[in-house]
Design a protein around this motif. Structure first.
Motif, mmCIF file in Angstrom:
data_model
loop_
_atom_site.group_PDB
_atom_site.id
_atom_site.type_symbol
_atom_site.label_atom_id
_atom_site.label_comp_id
_atom_site.label_asym_id
_atom_site.label_seq_id
_atom_site.Cartn_x
_atom_site.Cartn_y
_atom_site.Cartn_z
ATOM 1 N N THR A 39 0.538 -1.138 -0.011
ATOM 2 C CA THR A 39 0.117 0.225 0.073
ATOM 3 C C THR A 39 0.586 1.150 -0.268
ATOM 4 O O THR A 39 0.402 2.360 -0.684
ATOM 5 C CB THR A 39 -0.797 0.238 1.016
ATOM 6 O OG1 THR A 39 0.018 -0.469 2.281
ATOM 7 C CG2 THR A 39 -1.876 -0.749 1.343
ATOM 8 N N GLY A 42 0.220 3.046 -2.970
ATOM 9 C CA GLY A 42 -0.776 3.433 -3.695
ATOM 10 C C GLY A 42 -2.056 2.729 -3.100
ATOM 11 O O GLY A 42 -1.757 2.215 -1.744
ATOM 12 N N SER A 43 -3.149 2.768 -3.304
ATOM 13 C CA SER A 43 -4.188 2.907 -2.264
ATOM 14 C C SER A 43 -4.819 1.610 -1.964
ATOM 15 O O SER A 43 -4.289 0.302 -2.467
ATOM 16 C CB SER A 43 -6.008 3.187 -2.827
ATOM 17 O OG SER A 43 -6.290 2.937 -4.199
ATOM 18 N N ILE A 44 -5.768 0.926 -1.346
ATOM 19 C CA ILE A 44 -6.107 -0.696 -0.479
ATOM 20 C C ILE A 44 -6.303 -0.817 -1.592
ATOM 21 O O ILE A 44 -7.409 -0.238 -2.241
ATOM 22 C CB ILE A 44 -6.516 -0.342 0.758
ATOM 23 C CG1 ILE A 44 -5.312 -0.136 1.346
ATOM 24 C CG2 ILE A 44 -6.671 -1.826 1.141
ATOM 25 C CD1 ILE A 44 -6.377 0.201 2.820
ATOM 26 N N LYS A 400 -3.249 -4.044 3.892
ATOM 27 C CA LYS A 400 -3.649 -2.850 5.016
ATOM 28 C C LYS A 400 -1.797 -2.876 5.481
ATOM 29 O O LYS A 400 -0.791 -3.965 5.864
ATOM 30 C CB LYS A 400 -4.003 -3.998 5.908
ATOM 31 C CG LYS A 400 -5.376 -3.381 5.557
ATOM 32 C CD LYS A 400 -6.408 -4.900 6.996
ATOM 33 C CE LYS A 400 -7.741 -4.975 6.669
ATOM 34 N NZ LYS A 400 -8.710 -5.057 8.081
#
Length: 406
Positions: A39, A42-44, A400
Motif C-alpha cells: 500500500t 497506492g491505495s488499498i 493493509k
C-alpha cells in the motif's frame, strides 16, 4: 503484439512471441528493502483473484486496478502494477509462469463496459504480459469469457465454459481442443515437469474426469464422483490426481496414468465447498481448504507406498490409530456405517468461515502456506506424528499498512 483468435474464427494469423517466453528472466523486486505491504505505492486494492505459481515460491493477486506478485519465503512484495482509471484495469485472473515476469492476465466480466473507454483486459481474451517490458506481448481472443488459464514453458492452456484450448507458447499456434461439460470454475490442471504434458479437466458427464496423457497420446475418462466436480489438483509430474465433488465431504486420490482410485479421505460430514487442494512435493500429504473455515492435512499412506517414500506418513497414521478413540472404532469396521471408518485429517488449522482460502505446501518440511481473499497470508507447521492443530509461524495482511508478522 502477437494475436490470435480461437479456432472457431476463420482467417486469423499469429506471429511468434519474443524469445523471453521460452527463457524467462528472474523476478527482481523493484524495492528489495521495502515493507512487504504494497500500500505504500497506492491505495488499498480490492482482491479479485489469487493463485500460487507452479512451484509455490510466489503468488499473484488480481485486483480492481491491476495485479501484485509476492514471494512466499521470505514473504515480501516483488512488484505491483496499477492500471488506471478503475475499473478499466481490473484483473479477474492472473497466472504466473514460475518465477518469471511473464504472466497471463484476464479481465473481469463487465468491468469498464463504457464503449468510449473499453477495459484494458477483456474477459474474453488472455493477455500475455511481460513485466520486463511493461506491456502485453501477445493475446488469445475467444467468443466467450475465459474461466481459467494454465501456463507451462511450452504450452498455454485456456479454459472456457465448455471447451479447453491448448496452444504452443512460442507461436500461439493451436495444437489441441477439448470439449467438456459446463465448467464455470474453469477446472483444469497440467503437469509442470519437462517433457510431454499431462492435462486433467472435466469430461462430458457429471462427475467425470478427462485425463489427457500427451506422453502416451492417450485419453482416459474416470468417473470420480456421483456429484459434479468442484475442485481438483495434480502433482508436478502428473502422476497423481486429487478431486472433490460439490458435496465436499470426500476427497479422492487417483493414479492419473491409469485412472485407478488409490485412496479416499473424509473432510467432514456436512456439505462444504472445497476451494483448494494441494499435494506436498513428495505426495505424502494432501491439504484442503473449504468454506467451513478449516484447512485439513491428510496422510496419503497408500500413495506413499506406491511412490516408495520414506514412510513418515504411514508412521503418522499408525501413531494416530493407536489412540483409544481410533482403536475402538477400528474394531467395528464393516459393521458401522462407512462414515465411522473413514480416514480423517491428521492436522487442522482454523480460519474465518465463509471466506475463500488457497493452500500450498512450503519449502520447509511439514509447513503449509495459506492465502485468503481477505488479504491474509499464513505460514503454518504441522506435527506429522502427533497431528492436531497446526502452529502458525508467520502472518501478514498484505492489503493493509503497518501489519507485521506475528
Amino acid at each position: 503484439m502477437a494475436q490470435r483468435s480461437d479456432s472457431e474464427s476463420d482467417g486469423d494469423s499469429c506471429s511468434s512471441l519474443p524469445s523471453s517466453a521460452d527463457h524467462p528472466s528472474l523476478i527482481q523486486s523493484s524495492n528489495p528493502d521495502s515493507n512487504p505491504n504494497p500500500t505504500s505505492s497506492g491505495s488499498i486494492p480490492t482482491l479479485l483473484h489469487l493463485s500460487f505459481n507452479q512451484n509455490n515460491a510466489c503468488f499473484a493477486a488480481g485486483t480492481n486496478s491491476g495485479f501484485l506478485v509476492f514471494q512466499c519465503e521470505p514473504f515480501k512484495l516483488q512488484f505491483r502494477r496499477d492500471f488506471l482509471p478503475q475499473p478499466r484495469g481490473a484483473v479477474g485472473f492472473v497466472g504466473m509462469l514460475f518465477r518469471s515476469q511473464m504472466l497471463g492476465l484476464v479481465g473481469l466480466p463487465n468491468a469498464g463496459s463504457d464503449p468510449v473507454q473499453p477495459p484494458m483486459f477483456p474477459s474474453n481474451k488472455l493477455m500475455i504480459w511481460n513485466d520486463v517490458e511493461s506491456r502485453c506481448i501477445g493475446e488469445l481472443s475467444f467468443r466467450s469469457d475465459v474461466k481459467s488459464v494454465r501456463l507451462r514453458n511450452d504450452r498455454i492452456v485456456v479454459v472456457l465454459q465448455h471447451r479447453v484450448y491448448v496452444y504452443n507458447f512460442a507461436d500461439l499456434k493451436l495444437v489441441h481442443q477439448i470439449e467438456t461439460a459446463a465448467n464455470p470454475k474453469g477446472l483444469c490442471e497440467v503437469s509442470h515437469v519437462v517433457g510431454p504434458m499431462v492435462l486433467v479437466t472435466l469430461g462430458l458427464q457429471k462427475g467425470q474426469l478427462r485425463i489427457e496423457d500427451y506422453r502416451s497420446k492417450r485419453t482416459k475418462f474416470v468417473m470420480a464422483h456421483d456429484s459434479r466436480l468442484a475442485c481438483l489438483t495434480l502433482t508436478q509430474d502428473g502422476r497423481l490426481l486429487a478431486t472433490a465433488s460439490s458435496k465436499g465431504t470426500l476427497i479422492r486420490v487417483f493414479n492419473a496414468l491409469d485412472g485407478s482410485l488409490l485412496q479416499e479421505v473424509r473432510r467432514g460430514s456436512e456439505r462444504a465447498e472445497i476451494y483448494s487442494l494441494a499435494f506436498s512435493s513428495t505426495a505424502q500429504w494432501l491439504a484442503a481448504s473449504s468454506d467451513k473455515g478449516t484447512v485439513h492435512v491428510f496422510c496419503l499412506k497408500a500413495v506413499s507406498g506406491l511412490l516408495g517414500n520414506d514412510g513418515s506418513c504411514a508412521a503418522a497414521e499408525q501413531s494416530l490409530s493407536d489412540q483409544p478413540s481410533k482403536l475402538s472404532l477400528s474394531l467395528f469396521k464393516g459393521i458401522l456405517p462407512r462414515y465411522f471408518s473413514s480416514e480423517w485429517s491428521v492436522a487442522q488449522f482454523r480460519l474465518n468461515e465463509g471466506l475463500q482460502y488457497l493452500v500450498a505446501f512450503g519449502l520447509q518440511k511439514n509447513t503449509l502456506m495459506i492465502i485468503g481473499m481477505d488479504g491474509s497470508f499464513h505460514r503454518c507447521q504441522f506435527d506429522p506424528m502427533a497431528g492436531g492443530e497446526m502452529t502458525r509461524l508467520e502472518y501478514y495482511n498484505f492489503l493493509k499498512p503497518a501489519e507485521e508478522s506475528s
